[in-house]
Design an enzyme around this catalytic site. Structure first.
Site, mmCIF file in Angstrom:
data_model
loop_
_atom_site.group_PDB
_atom_site.id
_atom_site.type_symbol
_atom_site.label_atom_id
_atom_site.label_comp_id
_atom_site.label_asym_id
_atom_site.label_seq_id
_atom_site.Cartn_x
_atom_site.Cartn_y
_atom_site.Cartn_z
ATOM 1 N N TYR A 22 -5.878 2.346 8.089
ATOM 2 C CA TYR A 22 -5.470 3.150 9.230
ATOM 3 C C TYR A 22 -6.694 3.285 10.122
ATOM 4 C CZ TYR A 22 -0.996 4.821 7.261
ATOM 5 O OH TYR A 22 0.288 4.910 6.780
ATOM 6 N N ALA A 25 0.473 5.514 -0.489
ATOM 7 C CA ALA A 25 -0.503 6.602 -0.493
ATOM 8 C C ALA A 25 -0.392 7.457 -1.763
ATOM 9 C CB ALA A 25 -0.275 7.476 0.739
ATOM 10 N N GLN A 40 -5.382 -1.744 2.960
ATOM 11 C CA GLN A 40 -4.608 -1.319 4.144
ATOM 12 C C GLN A 40 -5.454 -0.328 4.923
ATOM 13 O OE1 GLN A 40 -3.056 2.113 4.116
ATOM 14 N NE2 GLN A 40 -2.727 1.822 6.311
ATOM 15 N N SER A 85 7.579 -5.179 8.664
ATOM 16 C CA SER A 85 7.751 -3.943 7.892
ATOM 17 C C SER A 85 8.158 -2.813 8.810
ATOM 18 C CB SER A 85 6.417 -3.586 7.212
ATOM 19 O OG SER A 85 6.497 -2.322 6.548
ATOM 20 N N PRO A 128 0.826 -1.208 0.000
ATOM 21 C CA PRO A 128 0.000 0.000 0.000
ATOM 22 C C PRO A 128 0.858 1.254 0.000
ATOM 23 C CG PRO A 128 0.050 -0.985 2.184
ATOM 24 C CD PRO A 128 0.739 -1.943 1.263
ATOM 25 N N GLY A 141 12.818 -2.637 0.896
ATOM 26 C CA GLY A 141 14.112 -2.761 0.227
ATOM 27 C C GLY A 141 14.227 -3.886 -0.779
ATOM 28 N N ILE A 142 13.125 -4.512 -1.116
ATOM 29 C CA ILE A 142 13.195 -5.616 -2.087
ATOM 30 C C ILE A 142 13.265 -5.041 -3.497
ATOM 31 C CG2 ILE A 142 11.828 -7.516 -3.068
ATOM 32 C CD1 ILE A 142 11.149 -8.209 -0.117
ATOM 33 N N ARG A 143 14.372 -5.291 -4.163
ATOM 34 C CA ARG A 143 14.619 -4.701 -5.490
ATOM 35 C C ARG A 143 15.006 -5.753 -6.529
ATOM 36 N NH1 ARG A 143 12.429 -1.581 -2.767
ATOM 37 N NH2 ARG A 143 13.147 0.441 -2.012
ATOM 38 N N SER A 162 -3.995 1.485 -0.359
ATOM 39 C CA SER A 162 -3.825 2.280 0.865
ATOM 40 C C SER A 162 -5.135 2.940 1.279
ATOM 41 C CB SER A 162 -2.768 3.358 0.601
ATOM 42 O OG SER A 162 -2.781 4.333 1.618
ATOM 43 N N THR A 170 -2.394 -1.114 9.733
ATOM 44 C CA THR A 170 -1.032 -0.593 9.910
ATOM 45 C C THR A 170 -0.813 -0.206 11.365
ATOM 46 O OG1 THR A 170 -0.809 0.068 7.624
ATOM 47 C CG2 THR A 170 0.546 1.256 9.215
ATOM 48 N N LYS A 205 0.243 -4.977 10.024
ATOM 49 C CA LYS A 205 1.370 -4.540 9.179
ATOM 50 C C LYS A 205 2.253 -3.556 9.942
ATOM 51 C CE LYS A 205 2.482 -2.110 4.869
ATOM 52 N NZ LYS A 205 2.987 -0.804 5.255
ATOM 53 N N HIS A 257 7.733 0.243 7.344
ATOM 54 C CA HIS A 257 7.075 1.287 6.545
ATOM 55 C C HIS A 257 8.056 1.875 5.525
ATOM 56 C CE1 HIS A 257 3.135 3.543 7.245
ATOM 57 N NE2 HIS A 257 3.612 4.179 6.191
#
Ligand SMILES: Cc1cc2nc3c(=O)[nH]c(=O)nc-3n(C[C@H](O)[C@H](O)[C@H](O)COP(=O)(O)O)c2cc1C
Length: 363
Positions: A132, A81, A130, A250, A79, A285-287, A108, A158, A228, A252
């Site tokens: 809030y 924003a 997701q 996570s 998610p 950070g997954i690339r 989001s 979250t 999350k 965030h």
């Protein structure tokens, strides 16, 4: 040309070039000195893959079961924003790109498109929402029900925000959302007429949320609820005790507590504690496909990507999203084959070990 992209970094370059500095920094930035932001990426490189050979990898599949249903890839869209700031196709483009790549998409709460519209843009797609939590429980419930009514399959609550982190890039840029940008579901739920600023939105959220609220949500909700934004075995245990169907490891994307651990560091203790009792997801950070393989070997059932999908969207709308997710899927497929695995389910803890203390990743 999108077809010329070789890897996620290519999508990042093109996507970021298209954005003005304010939005570019909003999407790219992290909290404080951005230590966690950088470590999220670097920490996947602190693991090494232990390949097994001669295992017949003629037919490799990246398919997994997520929440008991099949997905072509274990890479979900996280998610993020305000996607209309990245591209006019916004969340609908993201959903269309995700379905093209066979990926589950998580929308989001701060979406600029309503859930029903997202579902209509990708009717074959699988969508999660997701959430809030807001001080007014009626707002929280209205948002959740709108998503479930639109066919969304899971709710990710979250837990690592509010409050919002110390995003210094945004403060330096005096960043504000473009006037025309709104979060229509939130505006409808709050009964307001004008779009809310980021500060107004965070001020309306429930800063007093506790595990008891998670338990209430999970018991009221007709679809599975995930927590999350946790980084410890203790909190994973609490999530399960309070009715969560799973957790998302996570921080965030490094945007909340700077110097909280990289998710590649936090994942092993959480996967060990959960031990198959619930779904474990991870993001941050997954690339690369090898990052995905590492996460799965460390015990994640699937991963999410935030910025990579967003760079794809910014660079090329739905096609860019599909290409980014497709590149990650192809890289994972190759990594699986070279590890001697016919599918993600074959990856085990024995396929990873710590990198040597001195490596190309040491400063
Ligand atoms: C620009 C931006 C906006 C985000 N918005 C939300 C959000 O509204 N809700 C949420 O739970 N997480 C949000 N996140 C966090 C992502 O869901 C995810 O945890 C993070 O992006 C993963 O890291 P990655 O970007 O390195 O893949 C946001 C992240 C970014 C970069």
């Amino acid at each position: 040309m999108i077809a010329d992209w070789i890897n996620v970094a290519d999508a990042q370059r093109v996507g970021e070039e298209k954005l003005e500095q304010g939005p570019r920094d909003y999407f790219a930035g992290g909290a404080g000195d951005e230590v966690t932001l950088r470590e999220n990426v670097a920490a996947w490189g602190h693991w090494r893959l232990r390949p097994r050979v001669l295992a017949d990898v003629k037919a490799v599949s990246t398919g997994v079961a997520v929440l008991g249903k099949p997905a072509r890839t274990p890479v979900l869209v996280a998610p993020v924003a305000y996607q209309r700031m990245a591209h006019p196709e916004a969340e609908s483009g993201m959903a269309a790109g995700a379905v093209e790549a066979g990926a589950v998409m998580c929308l989001s709460t701060l979406s600029t498109t309503r859930p029903a519209e997202v579902a209509a843009a990708a009717p074959q797609g699988r969508h999660w929402f997701q959430l809030y939590a807001f001080q007014d429980a009626g707002v929280t419930r209205a948002l959740m029900e709108e998503a479930i009514d639109a066919g969304f399959e899971a709710i990710l609550v979250t837990a690592d925000a509010p409050p919002g982190g110390n995003r210094e890039r945004d403060r330096r840029n005096r960043f504000t959302l473009p006037k025309e940008l709104g979060t229509p579901s939130l505006t409808a739920a709050t009964g307001g007429e004008v779009a809310l600023t980021i500060e107004q939105t965070f001020a309306l959220m429930n800063h007093a949320l506790t595990w008891a609220d998670v338990a209430d949500l999970a018991s009221e909700c007709s679809v599975p609820v995930f927590v999350k934004g946790l980084l410890t075995a203790e909190d994973a245990e609490l999530a399960l005790d309070h009715g969560a169907a799973g957790v998302v490891v996570s921080n965030h994307g490094g945007r909340q507590l700077d110097r909280s651990p990289a998710t590649a560091e936090a994942l092993p203790e959480i996967a060990e504690t959960v031990d198959g009792r619930a779904t474990v997801l991870v993001d941050g950070g997954i690339r690369r496909g090898i990052d995905v393989a590492t996460a799965l070997a460390l015990g994640a059932d699937a991963v999410l990507v935030g910025r990579p999908a967003l760079w794809g969207l910014a660079a090329g709308g739905r096609e860019g999203v599909a290409r980014v997710l497709g590149m990650l899927r192809d890289e994972l497929e190759l990594a699986l084959a070279l590890c001697g695995c016919a599918s993600p389910a074959d990856l085990t803890r024995a396929h990873v070990r710590r990198a040597p203390a001195t490596s190309v990743y040491s400063d």
